[in-house]
Scaffold this motif. Structure first.
Motif, PDB file in Angstrom:
ATOM      1  N   TRP A 323       0.824  -1.205   0.000  1.00 49.19           N
ATOM      2  CA  TRP A 323       0.000   0.000   0.000  1.00 49.19           C
ATOM      3  C   TRP A 323       0.863   1.262   0.000  1.00 49.19           C
ATOM      4  O   TRP A 323       0.593   2.215  -0.722  1.00 49.19           O
ATOM      5  CB  TRP A 323      -0.903  -0.040   1.227  1.00 49.19           C
ATOM      6  N   ASN A 354      -8.425   7.306  -1.194  1.00 41.29           N
ATOM      7  CA  ASN A 354      -8.196   5.951  -1.688  1.00 41.29           C
ATOM      8  C   ASN A 354      -9.522   5.243  -1.933  1.00 41.29           C
ATOM      9  O   ASN A 354     -10.503   5.455  -1.219  1.00 41.29           O
ATOM     10  CB  ASN A 354      -7.345   5.138  -0.709  1.00 41.29           C
ATOM     11  N   ALA A 358      -5.664  -2.413   0.459  1.00 44.39           N
ATOM     12  CA  ALA A 358      -4.544  -3.180  -0.078  1.00 44.39           C
ATOM     13  C   ALA A 358      -4.811  -4.684  -0.097  1.00 44.39           C
ATOM     14  O   ALA A 358      -4.105  -5.432  -0.766  1.00 44.39           O
ATOM     15  CB  ALA A 358      -3.288  -2.889   0.739  1.00 44.39           C
TER      16      ALA A 358
END
Length: 453
Positions: A323, A354, A358
């Protein structure tokens, strides 16, 4: 207004009202903190308890009057709020080692307690701490402790409590060693309790399973279940503990959504800092527990964000890619582009958002910069594109980069108690970047889209 400005405003108020009675409650209201938080923050920034500072400034100015005027000592005492000549004389002698009469005879002596100016202090300050303490929000269950304690107040001599503790360990605490919780860890606790504007009580002891039989000369303390911020200080204990307290009150609290709650501050010493076990000083560790409560009204503001033109970049991530790599790519591209456009690198404001996490197959990290009114150029091969944002109503709260996650969680707790607004689902983080680089100490303004109910 940040913490330093708040405390400086209190110091300025003391200077302009030094000949008046200055109740602590007035200073608390001026600072805008709870009383328990104010007392600890004031001492962290000045090195003095509140009333010790006020009293010392009064005595300093009184000493100047003694040196450079022929005013009656009783009049000077009265002017600075001392109720009698005797009370003034005792306080003066504690500070200067002389009676007011003898001090006046030695007119060449100068007063020694000048007003604190935090801006000047910061100019001469060195980096506070090399290794940032590991921080975690924890809840400790109720505790029972037995130990020794002493009241600490400025101007009053106090014994070396740690020396007394170790000197009396075998005789006093050896008899209750079987009651010790986790005896194999050799845990000692030091507590700061009963803090007020004049001082505090310092307690050193051990956690026990029962306080039914308290040895003579010791005290039992019952600590209820409490929520704490735990800070692990790293390095030689004698040096790291002071720097860690500075970090807590000057760096961590100002950018968190917490303040100190009523209750004891605890220092936790165990085998990680045991010199008799050969632990190298630079590898020593100890924990500081600060009781905390959520701040419901501070550090929040509501803004109406107008529509704006933005430079935009999206870094694509995929499962297995770290990430932080995706995040770094996004910022590197935007900062490099801003540099190519001649945009001032000393104070960049980059907004970020975002989509996904991840652990998902695909995720994105988007960054954009308000370029409304700025003449920028986008070439065909540029990684940057231009787009329009609608703006909207946002509640904004600040956070340090390293404190982003706990601050976000604290905000959500705070928002659940609000009745005037509802979240829209829109959000972004605005990074205030200095020197063209994002660090763990970068200040972030978290924006949450809301609508009024």
């Amino acid at each position: 207004m940040d913490y330093e400005q708040r405390i400086q405003s209190v110091l300025n108020y003391i200077e302009t009202h030094v000949q008046e009675d200055i109740p602590c409650e007035s200073l608390v209201a001026l600072a805008g903190f709870s009383k328990s938080h104010f007392l600890r923050v004031f001492e962290a920034y000045t090195g003095f308890t509140v009333m010790s500072y006020v009293r010392s400034r009064k005595l300093h100015l009184a000493a100047e009057r003694l040196s450079y005027s022929n005013d009656k000592i009783a009049d000077i005492a009265y002017d600075y709020g001392f109720e009698s000549h005797d009370v003034f004389g005792r306080a003066f002698k504690r500070m200067y080692g002389l009676t007011p009469e003898n001090y006046r005879k030695r007119r060449f002596l100068l007063p020694t307690f000048h007003a604190v100016n935090l801006a000047q202090q910061q100019k001469g300050a060195v980096a506070m701490i090399k290794t940032k303490p590991h921080t975690m929000i924890v809840t400790k269950p109720a505790m029972k402790l037995i130990g020794i304690e002493c009241r600490f107040e400025d101007g009053v001599s106090s014994p070396d409590l740690w020396k007394q503790y170790f000197d009396e360990w075998q005789q006093t605490f050896g008899n209750i060693a079987h009651l010790r919780v986790e005896p194999e860890k050799e845990i000692d606790y030091a507590l700061t309790v009963d803090r007020d504007e004049s001082g505090y009580t310092y307690f050193i002891g051990i956690e026990v399973t029962s306080v039914d039989h308290v040895p003579p000369g010791t005290t039992a303390r019952l600590i209820p279940k409490t929520k704490y911020a735990r800070f692990t200080a790293i390095g030689p204990v004698g040096e790291s503990i002071g720097r860690t307290y500075d970090y807590i009150f000057k760096e961590w609290f100002p950018y968190s959504s917490f303040q100190t709650a009523a209750g004891p501050i605890m220092e936790h010493y165990d085998m990680r800092c045991a010199t008799h076990l050969g632990i190298p000083s630079d590898m020593q560790e100890m924990d500081i527990y600060i009781p905390i409560e959520l701040v419901l009204t501070q550090t929040k503001e509501i803004i109406e964000l107008q529509p704006y033109r933005a430079a935009y970049y999206k870094a694509a991530g995929r499962k297995g890619r770290k990430w932080q790599q995706v995040k770094k790519e996004a910022f590197d591209v935007m900062i490099t582009w801003a540099l190519s456009q001649g945009i001032d690198q000393s104070d960049l404001r980059i907004r970020a958002h975002n989509n996904g996490g991840a652990t998902e197959e695909k995720f994105n990290y988007e960054v954009y910069m308000d370029v409304t009114g700025i003449d920028v150029s986008i070439t065909e091969d540029s990684l940057i594109s231009l787009m329009d944002h609608e703006g909207g109503l946002f509640i904004v709260t600040p956070a340090l980069h390293r404190m982003l996650e706990p601050t976000g969680k604290a905000f959500c707790e705070w928002f659940e108690q609000q009745e005037k607004y509802k979240m829209t689902g829109a959000w972004f983080e605005e990074f205030l970047i200095h020197g063209g680089k994002v660090t763990l100490d970068t200040l972030i303004r978290i924006h949450y889209g809301v609508k009024r109910l």
